[in-house]
Design a protein around this motif. Sequence first.
Motif, PDB file in Angstrom:
ATOM      1  N   ALA A  55       0.826  -1.212   0.000  1.00 54.72           N
ATOM      2  CA  ALA A  55       0.000   0.000   0.000  1.00 54.72           C
ATOM      3  C   ALA A  55       0.861   1.262   0.000  1.00 54.72           C
ATOM      4  O   ALA A  55       0.587   2.220  -0.733  1.00 54.72           O
ATOM      5  CB  ALA A  55      -0.927  -0.006   1.213  1.00 54.72           C
ATOM      6  N   THR A  56       1.895   1.275   0.834  1.00 55.41           N
ATOM      7  CA  THR A  56       2.734   2.473   0.928  1.00 55.41           C
ATOM      8  C   THR A  56       3.734   2.569  -0.216  1.00 55.41           C
ATOM      9  O   THR A  56       4.138   3.678  -0.586  1.00 55.41           O
ATOM     10  CB  THR A  56       3.493   2.475   2.271  1.00 55.41           C
ATOM     11  OG1 THR A  56       4.249   1.253   2.398  1.00 55.41           O
ATOM     12  CG2 THR A  56       2.518   2.576   3.429  1.00 55.41           C
ATOM     13  N   LEU A  62       1.203   1.540  -4.163  1.00 54.03           N
ATOM     14  CA  LEU A  62       0.047   2.429  -4.310  1.00 54.03           C
ATOM     15  C   LEU A  62       0.331   3.850  -3.846  1.00 54.03           C
ATOM     16  O   LEU A  62      -0.440   4.765  -4.143  1.00 54.03           O
ATOM     17  CB  LEU A  62      -1.142   1.868  -3.522  1.00 54.03           C
ATOM     18  CG  LEU A  62      -1.644   0.475  -3.925  1.00 54.03           C
ATOM     19  CD1 LEU A  62      -2.840   0.085  -3.071  1.00 54.03           C
ATOM     20  CD2 LEU A  62      -2.007   0.427  -5.405  1.00 54.03           C
ATOM     21  N   LEU A  78       0.206   5.088  -0.788  1.00 53.29           N
ATOM     22  CA  LEU A  78      -0.752   5.526   0.219  1.00 53.29           C
ATOM     23  C   LEU A  78      -0.048   5.871   1.533  1.00 53.29           C
ATOM     24  O   LEU A  78       0.979   5.293   1.868  1.00 53.29           O
ATOM     25  CB  LEU A  78      -1.794   4.438   0.481  1.00 53.29           C
ATOM     26  CG  LEU A  78      -2.704   4.053  -0.685  1.00 53.29           C
ATOM     27  CD1 LEU A  78      -3.590   2.881  -0.309  1.00 53.29           C
ATOM     28  CD2 LEU A  78      -3.563   5.247  -1.109  1.00 53.29           C
ATOM     29  N   GLY A  86      -4.714   6.391   4.001  1.00 52.59           N
ATOM     30  CA  GLY A  86      -5.040   5.594   2.821  1.00 52.59           C
ATOM     31  C   GLY A  86      -4.975   4.112   3.089  1.00 52.59           C
ATOM     32  O   GLY A  86      -5.818   3.342   2.597  1.00 52.59           O
ATOM     33  N   TYR A  87      -3.994   3.701   3.873  1.00 51.66           N
ATOM     34  CA  TYR A  87      -3.883   2.281   4.232  1.00 51.66           C
ATOM     35  C   TYR A  87      -5.094   1.842   5.052  1.00 51.66           C
ATOM     36  O   TYR A  87      -5.642   0.759   4.848  1.00 51.66           O
ATOM     37  CB  TYR A  87      -2.605   2.036   5.016  1.00 51.66           C
ATOM     38  CG  TYR A  87      -2.448   0.612   5.496  1.00 51.66           C
ATOM     39  CD1 TYR A  87      -2.366  -0.447   4.596  1.00 51.66           C
ATOM     40  CD2 TYR A  87      -2.374   0.333   6.856  1.00 51.66           C
ATOM     41  CE1 TYR A  87      -2.217  -1.751   5.029  1.00 51.66           C
ATOM     42  CE2 TYR A  87      -2.227  -0.967   7.301  1.00 51.66           C
ATOM     43  CZ  TYR A  87      -2.147  -2.009   6.383  1.00 51.66           C
ATOM     44  OH  TYR A  87      -2.014  -3.301   6.836  1.00 51.66           O
ATOM     45  N   LEU A  89      -7.926   1.357   2.755  1.00 48.65           N
ATOM     46  CA  LEU A  89      -7.752   0.116   1.993  1.00 48.65           C
ATOM     47  C   LEU A  89      -8.289  -1.066   2.782  1.00 48.65           C
ATOM     48  O   LEU A  89      -9.002  -1.926   2.241  1.00 48.65           O
ATOM     49  CB  LEU A  89      -6.271  -0.080   1.665  1.00 48.65           C
ATOM     50  CG  LEU A  89      -5.910  -1.190   0.672  1.00 48.65           C
ATOM     51  CD1 LEU A  89      -6.418  -0.845  -0.723  1.00 48.65           C
ATOM     52  CD2 LEU A  89      -4.411  -1.412   0.645  1.00 48.65           C
ATOM     53  N   GLN A 146      -3.200   1.571  -9.027  1.00 51.01           N
ATOM     54  CA  GLN A 146      -4.249   2.525  -8.709  1.00 51.01           C
ATOM     55  C   GLN A 146      -4.931   2.133  -7.399  1.00 51.01           C
ATOM     56  O   GLN A 146      -5.433   1.024  -7.262  1.00 51.01           O
ATOM     57  CB  GLN A 146      -5.291   2.572  -9.830  1.00 51.01           C
ATOM     58  CG  GLN A 146      -4.720   2.985 -11.178  1.00 51.01           C
ATOM     59  CD  GLN A 146      -4.174   4.397 -11.161  1.00 51.01           C
ATOM     60  OE1 GLN A 146      -4.745   5.297 -10.535  1.00 51.01           O
ATOM     61  NE2 GLN A 146      -3.052   4.616 -11.849  1.00 51.01           N
ATOM     62  N   ALA A 147      -4.960   3.057  -6.456  1.00 52.10           N
ATOM     63  CA  ALA A 147      -5.533   2.760  -5.141  1.00 52.10           C
ATOM     64  C   ALA A 147      -7.013   2.413  -5.243  1.00 52.10           C
ATOM     65  O   ALA A 147      -7.493   1.512  -4.546  1.00 52.10           O
ATOM     66  CB  ALA A 147      -5.327   3.946  -4.203  1.00 52.10           C
ATOM     67  N   TRP A 148      -7.745   3.122  -6.116  1.00 51.51           N
ATOM     68  CA  TRP A 148      -9.184   2.865  -6.205  1.00 51.51           C
ATOM     69  C   TRP A 148      -9.471   1.479  -6.763  1.00 51.51           C
ATOM     70  O   TRP A 148     -10.452   0.839  -6.376  1.00 51.51           O
ATOM     71  CB  TRP A 148      -9.871   3.943  -7.043  1.00 51.51           C
ATOM     72  CG  TRP A 148      -9.512   3.949  -8.502  1.00 51.51           C
ATOM     73  CD1 TRP A 148      -8.504   4.638  -9.098  1.00 51.51           C
ATOM     74  CD2 TRP A 148     -10.167   3.219  -9.553  1.00 51.51           C
ATOM     75  NE1 TRP A 148      -8.475   4.395 -10.453  1.00 51.51           N
ATOM     76  CE2 TRP A 148      -9.490   3.533 -10.765  1.00 51.51           C
ATOM     77  CE3 TRP A 148     -11.258   2.358  -9.600  1.00 51.51           C
ATOM     78  CZ2 TRP A 148      -9.872   2.994 -11.985  1.00 51.51           C
ATOM     79  CZ3 TRP A 148     -11.646   1.819 -10.823  1.00 51.51           C
ATOM     80  CH2 TRP A 148     -10.949   2.140 -11.995  1.00 51.51           C
TER      81      TRP A 148
END
Length: 412
Positions: A250-251, A254, A256, A260-261, A264, A311-313
């Motif tokens: 994630a970090t 992505l 984030l 953001g994490y 997720l 992409q995070a989304w």
Amino acid sequence: MNTKSSSNSLPVPFRWLWAGASVSNLGDGMLLAAGPLLVTTISRDPLAVALAPFAQQIPWVLFGLLAGAVVDRVDRRKLMILVNLLRMLALIGLALVIFSGALSLPVLYGCLFVLGTAEAFADNASTSLIPSLVPSRQLGLANSRLFGTITVTNQLAGPPLGAVLFALGYALPYAGFAALLAIAVVLYSRVAVPLPQAGSVPAAKASMLREIREGLGWMRRHFAVRTLAILITTFNVTFGATLAMLVLYATGQLGLGDVGYGLLLSASAVGGIIGSLLFPWLERRFSYATLLRTGLVLETFTHLALVLTHQAWVAMGVLFLFGAHTLVWGSVSSTVRQRLVPDRLRGRVNSVYMLGGVGGIALGSLLGGVLGQAFSYRAPFYAGFVGSLIILLLVWKSMTHIAAASRGQETS
């Protein structure tokens, strides 16, 4: 007490159990945030932090099979009340130690070990009790509603509440959890068991070892339940490997931050809630074989979809679907086991299933760490995809037999 219900209304005794489990799981969720934070007030050593969840999980490995034998010997409702009182006392003691400023890592680990041991007995007793409270035709609905509520309390509401209370005072989350357990005990005491349960009927006692062997022997001979146990263990190994690297993914991939994490992880929890709401509709329109196969396909390609996206989304969407799958899968597999396992063996068979689930994640986390160290944080995702795909192909036809076995045991 009226225990009759329509197809959409669950029996009153189960509702008391449901309420008690919801309250206690809110406390469990609080500790998900407060536990690591408490460790860091003593030491920021990575091993010290890792030993905290280990101390709470290892009792499932050490005492899981024993818990199953005990659950099949005693009154399950009374056992739930007793072990939750034990958890409450342990938390009160821990809160007092924290408040006094005398907390040390050995004391904390010891308390977490006691909490994990009691939880192993309580969760097995609760799962084993459900078929005595709910007609077979409603087990799917009951399990989906219970798991959905646990997702809300344990994964969504509990962690932020625990963090807020910890910010106000280090002892508050633990004192609050103790208060919640007191409420849960009152709710569990209201559960009336309308059907005889094996543990409440006095019987000649064999040795614990012999009783454990009896449960293992029954499961080895029963294809559907044995296959489900193998599946939860093996798929939790692949899931645990990916989960161990999720924060680095994630970090890193992505990009984030902390918030953001958290979002997720929340995507999976929200998916679980939606899965709970949709489960009755899915159960009416699709066979269990279709639901099981679809879930295994989703889990297999979750690993690949995550590692291929930046992409995070997209990652959040993938984890949303994964969360819905885990809720549906858990509801189906629990319902199948509850319909097929004889009441007198239910605790022992559940203990093997729970042991495989916890042990699989622990082994997967270790495997993920080794692969991530040797290659990169992406390696466990690829390994998880390949491993899950192989398992999926091996068990594809078996899903039909599992669903058929459940239908053969269902009663109106």
